[in-house]
Design a protein around this motif. Structure first.
Motif, PDB file in Angstrom:
ATOM      1  N   LEU A 225      -1.203   8.747  -3.760  1.00  0.00           N
ATOM      2  CA  LEU A 225      -1.547   8.751  -2.336  1.00  0.00           C
ATOM      3  C   LEU A 225      -1.453   7.358  -1.719  1.00  0.00           C
ATOM      4  O   LEU A 225      -1.083   7.216  -0.550  1.00  0.00           O
ATOM      5  N   VAL A 226      -1.817   6.359  -2.506  1.00  0.00           N
ATOM      6  CA  VAL A 226      -1.831   4.993  -1.995  1.00  0.00           C
ATOM      7  C   VAL A 226      -1.325   4.023  -3.056  1.00  0.00           C
ATOM      8  O   VAL A 226      -1.294   4.338  -4.252  1.00  0.00           O
ATOM      9  N   LYS A 227      -0.967   2.848  -2.586  1.00  0.00           N
ATOM     10  CA  LYS A 227      -0.675   1.715  -3.450  1.00  0.00           C
ATOM     11  C   LYS A 227      -1.551   0.574  -2.976  1.00  0.00           C
ATOM     12  O   LYS A 227      -1.636   0.301  -1.777  1.00  0.00           O
ATOM     13  N   VAL A 228      -2.234  -0.089  -3.902  1.00  0.00           N
ATOM     14  CA  VAL A 228      -3.175  -1.144  -3.550  1.00  0.00           C
ATOM     15  C   VAL A 228      -2.875  -2.397  -4.344  1.00  0.00           C
ATOM     16  O   VAL A 228      -2.733  -2.344  -5.571  1.00  0.00           O
ATOM     17  N   ASP A 229      -2.745  -3.511  -3.640  1.00  0.00           N
ATOM     18  CA  ASP A 229      -2.588  -4.822  -4.264  1.00  0.00           C
ATOM     19  C   ASP A 229      -3.629  -5.748  -3.647  1.00  0.00           C
ATOM     20  O   ASP A 229      -3.438  -6.269  -2.555  1.00  0.00           O
ATOM     21  N   LYS A 230      -4.760  -5.893  -4.353  1.00  0.00           N
ATOM     22  CA  LYS A 230      -5.904  -6.624  -3.820  1.00  0.00           C
ATOM     23  C   LYS A 230      -6.353  -5.949  -2.519  1.00  0.00           C
ATOM     24  O   LYS A 230      -6.835  -4.843  -2.541  1.00  0.00           O
ATOM     25  N   ARG A 231      -6.149  -6.610  -1.362  1.00  0.00           N
ATOM     26  CA  ARG A 231      -6.561  -5.976  -0.104  1.00  0.00           C
ATOM     27  C   ARG A 231      -5.369  -5.413   0.681  1.00  0.00           C
ATOM     28  O   ARG A 231      -5.553  -4.902   1.788  1.00  0.00           O
ATOM     29  N   ASP A 232      -4.179  -5.488   0.135  1.00  0.00           N
ATOM     30  CA  ASP A 232      -3.007  -4.901   0.782  1.00  0.00           C
ATOM     31  C   ASP A 232      -2.898  -3.431   0.389  1.00  0.00           C
ATOM     32  O   ASP A 232      -2.863  -3.102  -0.797  1.00  0.00           O
ATOM     33  N   VAL A 233      -2.850  -2.553   1.392  1.00  0.00           N
ATOM     34  CA  VAL A 233      -2.852  -1.114   1.152  1.00  0.00           C
ATOM     35  C   VAL A 233      -1.595  -0.488   1.749  1.00  0.00           C
ATOM     36  O   VAL A 233      -1.208  -0.794   2.884  1.00  0.00           O
ATOM     37  N   SER A 234      -0.957   0.370   0.979  1.00  0.00           N
ATOM     38  CA  SER A 234       0.172   1.170   1.465  1.00  0.00           C
ATOM     39  C   SER A 234      -0.199   2.642   1.323  1.00  0.00           C
ATOM     40  O   SER A 234      -0.613   3.073   0.241  1.00  0.00           O
ATOM     41  N   LEU A 235      -0.077   3.387   2.417  1.00  0.00           N
ATOM     42  CA  LEU A 235      -0.348   4.817   2.394  1.00  0.00           C
ATOM     43  C   LEU A 235       0.961   5.528   2.063  1.00  0.00           C
ATOM     44  O   LEU A 235       1.874   5.586   2.883  1.00  0.00           O
ATOM     45  N   LEU A 236       1.066   6.083   0.859  1.00  0.00           N
ATOM     46  CA  LEU A 236       2.328   6.632   0.365  1.00  0.00           C
ATOM     47  C   LEU A 236       2.527   8.093   0.767  1.00  0.00           C
ATOM     48  O   LEU A 236       3.662   8.545   0.907  1.00  0.00           O
ATOM     49  N   GLN A 237       1.435   8.820   0.928  1.00  0.00           N
ATOM     50  CA  GLN A 237       1.518  10.234   1.324  1.00  0.00           C
ATOM     51  C   GLN A 237       0.521  10.470   2.467  1.00  0.00           C
ATOM     52  O   GLN A 237      -0.536  11.077   2.273  1.00  0.00           O
TER      53      GLN A 237
END
Length: 255
Positions: A225-237
Motif C-alpha cells: 500500500l505504501v513505501k516509506v523511507d524515514k519520513r518520505d511516504v509514497s502511496l502505492l495503491q
C-alpha cells in the motif's frame, strides 16, 4: 502580499506581482479568492499585517492567549495542541501552507489550544478587527472566509470521527488520504510527500501508541500500500487506501 510597516501605512500595489507572490506560496486561494477585483484586493492587502517567522518548536500562540489575529500560513507546517485539565497534551490537528490558524478563538475571544511550528515557518498576521470591517464591505470575501471557517470546523469533526469507532489501520488510512487531498489542492503530489510530524505526534493525534503506528506501517508496506523511507511516504495503491479509509476495504493484518 506587501509588508506594511504600520497598520495605517499605504502602498501602491503591483497587482500582477501580488498575485504571483501569493500563487508562489500556495496562498492564492486564501488571500486572493476568486471573484475579487483589484479594488477588493487592495482592501484585503491593507488588512494584512506583518509577516512573522516562527522557528521549529516555537509557539505561534498559546491556550488562554487573547484573540487578536488570524494567521495565514505562508509556508511551513504547524500542529495544534490541546492541554487537558491533568496537563496531558492532545494533538488536535496539523496545518500546512495556505491554511488559517486561530479560528479556535473566535467564539470566546481566547485561544483554546497551542499552535506549535513543526518546522521553520512563516505566517501572515491578519488583525481580526480590521478583517471584520473589510469583510462587511465585500460579500465575496465574506463568503470566502465563511468557507474557510467551515473547513476548519469540518476538520475538527473529522478528528472526532477518527477517535470514535474506527479501527487503528482505518484511522491511519484516513490520516494519509487527508494529507494526500490537501497536498493535491496545493499543487503538490498526492502520492508522494514528506511527513513533517513525528511518529509520536501521529500516534498522539490518532490516539494510538507508537508501537501501533509502527505495526500499521509495516503491514501497509507488506501489503504494497505504501513505501516509506524515514519520513518520505509514497502511496502505492491510493484506491485501496481510500477504500480502507472509507471502511469498505477489509481490515489488513497487523502481524
Amino acid at each position: 502580499m506587501n509588508k506594511l510597516s504600520a497598520p495605517e501605512s499605504k502602498t501602491l500595489l503591483d497587482i500582477p506581482a501580488l498575485k504571483a507572490s501569493c500563487s508562489e506560496f500556495s496562498l492564492h486561494e486564501l488571500c486572493l479568492p476568486r471573484g475579487l477585483d483589484e479594488d477588493e484586493i487592495e482592501h484585503l492587502d491593507i488588512a494584512i499585517g506583518r509577516r512573522r517567522r516562527v522557528l521549529r518548536g516555537d509557539r505561534l500562540f498559546e491556550v488562554g492567549e487573547p484573540f487578536r489575529k488570524l494567521y495565514a500560513i505562508r509556508y511551513g507546517h504547524f500542529k495544534t495542541v490541546h492541554i487537558g485539565a491533568s496537563g496531558d497534551e492532545q494533538i488536535t490537528g496539523f496545518q500546512m501552507t495556505g491554511e488559517l490558524l486561530g479560528l479556535d478563538a473566535i467564539s470566546n475571544d481566547e485561544h483554546q489550544c497551542d499552535a506549535v511550528a513543526l518546522e521553520d515557518s512563516e505566517v501572515c498576521e491578519i488583525p481580526f478587527d480590521r478583517l471584520q470591517e473589510i469583510i462587511g464591505q465585500l460579500p465575496t470575501l465574506m463568503r470566502h472566509f465563511h468557507r474557510l471557517m467551515g473547513q476548519g470546523i469540518t476538520r475538527e469533526q473529522n478528528v472526532m470521527l477518527l477517535l470514535g469507532n474506527m479501527r487503528a489501520e482505518q484511522r491511519f488510512a484516513v490520516f494519509l488520504i487527508n494529507l494526500s487531498l490537501r497536498y493535491a489542492e496545493r499543487g503538490f503530489s498526492p502520492t508522494r510527500f514528506h511527513l513533517r510530524m513525528s511518529r509520536e505526534d501521529i500516534a498522539n493525534y490518532l490516539s494510538l501508541t507508537i508501537e501501533s503506528i509502527s505495526r500499521i506501517l509495516a503491514s501497509f508496506k507488506k501489503q504494497g500500500l505504501v513505501k516509506v523511507d524515514k519520513r518520505d511516504v509514497s502511496l502505492l495503491q491510493i484506491v485501496r487506501l481510500r477504500s480502507l479509509a472509507a471502511g469498505t476495504e477489509p481490515s489488513v493484518s497487523l502481524r
